[in-house]
Design an enzyme around this catalytic site. Structure first.
Site, short mmCIF file in Angstrom:
data_model
loop_
_atom_site.label_atom_id
_atom_site.label_comp_id
_atom_site.label_asym_id
_atom_site.label_seq_id
_atom_site.Cartn_x
_atom_site.Cartn_y
_atom_site.Cartn_z
N ASP A 81 4.58 11.81 -4.78
CA ASP A 81 3.36 11.02 -4.56
C ASP A 81 2.24 11.64 -5.40
O ASP A 81 2.50 12.14 -6.51
CB ASP A 81 3.06 10.96 -3.06
CG ASP A 81 2.24 9.74 -2.67
OD1 ASP A 81 0.99 9.84 -2.70
OD2 ASP A 81 2.82 8.68 -2.36
N ASP A 82 1.02 11.60 -4.91
CA ASP A 82 -0.14 12.02 -5.70
C ASP A 82 -0.04 13.51 -6.09
O ASP A 82 0.74 14.27 -5.52
CB ASP A 82 -1.42 11.78 -4.89
CG ASP A 82 -2.65 11.63 -5.78
OD1 ASP A 82 -2.58 11.90 -6.99
OD2 ASP A 82 -3.71 11.25 -5.24
N LYS A 157 4.90 3.73 -7.13
CA LYS A 157 3.90 3.36 -6.12
C LYS A 157 2.55 3.37 -6.81
O LYS A 157 2.15 4.38 -7.38
CB LYS A 157 3.92 4.37 -4.97
CG LYS A 157 2.77 4.19 -3.96
CD LYS A 157 2.87 5.22 -2.84
CE LYS A 157 1.59 5.30 -2.01
NZ LYS A 157 1.67 6.40 -1.02
N ASP A 159 -1.28 3.07 -6.19
CA ASP A 159 -2.33 3.16 -5.17
C ASP A 159 -3.60 2.47 -5.67
O ASP A 159 -3.62 1.94 -6.79
CB ASP A 159 -2.56 4.66 -4.87
CG ASP A 159 -3.02 4.89 -3.44
OD1 ASP A 159 -3.57 3.96 -2.83
OD2 ASP A 159 -2.85 6.02 -2.94
N SER A 191 -0.02 -0.95 -3.29
CA SER A 191 -0.97 -0.72 -2.18
C SER A 191 -2.02 -1.84 -2.11
O SER A 191 -2.88 -1.84 -1.22
CB SER A 191 -1.67 0.63 -2.36
OG SER A 191 -0.72 1.67 -2.42
N ARG A 216 2.21 -1.91 0.82
CA ARG A 216 1.55 -1.36 2.00
C ARG A 216 0.57 -2.40 2.52
O ARG A 216 -0.17 -3.01 1.76
CB ARG A 216 0.82 -0.08 1.60
CG ARG A 216 1.79 1.09 1.28
CD ARG A 216 2.34 1.68 2.56
NE ARG A 216 1.25 1.96 3.46
CZ ARG A 216 0.40 2.98 3.32
NH1 ARG A 216 0.56 3.84 2.35
NH2 ARG A 216 -0.60 3.14 4.16
N ASP A 220 -2.68 4.54 6.19
CA ASP A 220 -1.71 5.62 5.98
C ASP A 220 -1.26 6.18 7.33
O ASP A 220 -2.07 6.42 8.21
CB ASP A 220 -2.36 6.79 5.23
CG ASP A 220 -2.56 6.50 3.75
OD1 ASP A 220 -2.26 5.37 3.31
OD2 ASP A 220 -3.02 7.42 3.06
#
Ligand SMILES: *[C@@H]1O[C@H](CO)[C@@H](O)[C@H](O)[C@H]1NC(C)=O
Ligand SMILES: *[C@@H]1O[C@H](CO)[C@@H](O)[C@H](O)[C@H]1NC(C)=O
Ligand SMILES: *[C@@H]1O[C@H](CO)[C@@H](O)[C@H](O)[C@H]1NC(C)=O
Ligand SMILES: *[C@@H]1O[C@H](CO)[C@@H](O)[C@H](O)[C@H]1NC(C)=O
Ligand SMILES: *[C@@H]1O[C@H](CO)[C@@H](O)[C@H](O)[C@H]1NC(C)=O
Length: 405
Positions: A81-82, A157, A159, A191, A216, A220
């Protein structure tokens, strides 16, 4: 449900799947592991080398997916992820991994993960910066899509921090098209609708499903039972809209599985897993596979519950009854006119015996159904529409049952 209704459902489903993002991916909800909920933006490799976001962490988790049986039951994506990128793009304007934490480079990491028979997922942001402050993709969408394809990325993903949410209806489809143009099938996790929800911009899920494989919808998840319940409530309250767009190739994403972390009891862990199965949610764990208690591992590897999650029709189940004492019944249509039923207990006092029958759930099939409890695989017998179901559910937990005609 009558045969006619079932037929209508199937026809509606076929109409929908024609509009799903056409990259051949996520025909069933994707399964795997990702860094965020458990490891966040821990970049302190000097003092916390075993838990910082790094190629080592990713490789170790990939090893555990294989050696501890997760891969065998379907978990295949290993997603960072990030906080993976360097703070600056390279001289050609391309993203690069943080040189200290990913010294071999991202392509080498992808190669390692592929060598284990697994797939590699990465994270970026449709804004000027990622949520953690790393370079965002805005103004670089095409370059980044190509970089990801060159590295062998299998899932992205995207965001939405530091972005103009009103531009997402253009930007996410643009990125989807750039991914497609690379020629590499890359599962696209958006997202987008969550940010539109936050900004009170109307969400067009038909459009979302056209350009994204999973998306999403809501906040979160945190390491907390309250968050699990909050998320379930959001899906229940919006179930008519959300179940409408759940189909092979396109799934709602209520966020990561937190089984095996610090918050959930074994019973609550069963509830999250059963609910994610009945909602046709991606099964993306965020936990520490090196130290997870084997009792949680067993829940995550329950083949019958996974089979419900991976049912080829891809229909999202709905909350069809709310009974006294905090009991909810969810129902998901499966192949061959079967169903999965989840009995979720939000009761925090005692096991609840509940007294209801199939007809109360709208199941009038006169021959009834064979019921099988899926945690242990125990056959419960055959029940006709008006037979009382002799079931009991523990506090803050869930039972999951398969109904076969
Ligand atoms: C790109 O889109 C076309 C048309 O929807 C589809 O046939 C093709 O498989 C897609 N390719 C990739 C790599 O996603
Ligand atoms: C966001 O984008 C819209 C166009 O989609 C534009 O009208 C608006 O000014 C932008 N807002 C900001 C803060 O840049
Ligand atoms: C939603 O998106 C679909 C597909 O892109 C489009 O056909 C439809 O007109 C849109 N609906 C609204 C209300 O904008
Ligand atoms: C479900 O989808 C159909 C077909 O796109 C649409 O006509 C209907 O309004 C949708 N229902 C809801 C509740 O969004
Ligand atoms: C279950 O329901 C039946 C029929 O409504 C009723 O006769 C019976 O007393 C109930 N049993 C319990 C344990 O609530």
């Amino acid at each position: 449900m009558t045969k006619m209704l079932h037929l209508i459902l199937l026809v509606a489903l076929c109409a929908l799947s024609a509009q799903a993002l056409n990259n051949g991916l996520a025909r069933t909800p994707p399964m795997g592991w990702m860094t965020w909920e458990r490891f966040r933006c821990n970049i302190n490799c000097a003092q916390d080398p075993d838990n910082c976001i790094s190629e080592n962490l990713m490789k170790v988790m990939a090893d555990h997916l294989v050696s501890d049986g997760y891969k065998d039951v379907g978990y295949e994506y290993v997603n960072v992820d990030d906080c993976w990128p360097a703070k600056e793009r390279d001289a050609q304007g391309r993203l690069q991994g943080d040189p200290e934490r990913f010294p071999s480079g991202i392509k080498a990491l992808a190669d390692y993960i592929h060598s284990k028979g697994l797939r590699f997922g990465i994270y970026e942001d449709y804004g000027t910066k990622t949520c953690g402050g790393y370079p965002g993709s805005l103004g670089h969408l095409q370059t980044d899509a190509q970089t990801f394809a060159d590295w062998g990325v299998d899932m992205l993903k995207l965001d939405g921090c530091y972005s103009n949410v009103t531009m997402m209806k253009k930007g996410y489809p643009q990125m989807s098209n750039y991914l497609n143009a690379t020629g590499r099938p890359i599962l696209f996790s958006c997202s987008w609708p969550d940010y539109e929800r936050g900004a009170k911009i109307p969400i067009n899920y038909t459009m979302v499903a056209e350009y994204c494989n999973i998306w999403r919808n809501y906040i979160d998840i945190q390491d907390s039972w309250d968050y699990v319940l909050k998320i379930i409530d959001y899906y229940a309250e919006n179930q008519d809209v959300l179940s409408n767009v759940s189909a092979p190739g396109s799934f709602n994403d209520p966020d990561m599985l937190i089984l095996g972390d610090f918050a959930l009891s074994l019973y609550q862990a069963k509830a999250q897993f059963a609910m994610w199965a009945v909602m046709a949610a991606p099964l993306l764990m965020s936990n520490d596979l090196r130290t997870i208690d084997p009792r949680y591992r067993d829940i995550l590897q329950n083949k019958q519950v996974i089979k419900v999650n991976q049912d080829p029709l891809g229909i999202m189940g709905k909350r069809i009854l709310q009974l006294a004492n905090g009991i909810e019944i969810w129902l998901r249509p499966l192949v061959s006119q079967s169903y999965a039923m989840v009995i979720l207990s939000r009761n925090d006092r005692q096991p609840i015996r509940f007294n209801t029958s199939l007809q109360a759930m709208g199941l009038y099939r006169s021959d009834g159904y064979d019921l099988t409890e899926l945690w242990e695989g125990t056959p419960l017998g055959r029940f006709k529409p008006y037979d009382l179901l002799p079931l009991s559910v523990n506090p803050n937990s869930a039972e999951i049952i398969r109904l076969t005609p």
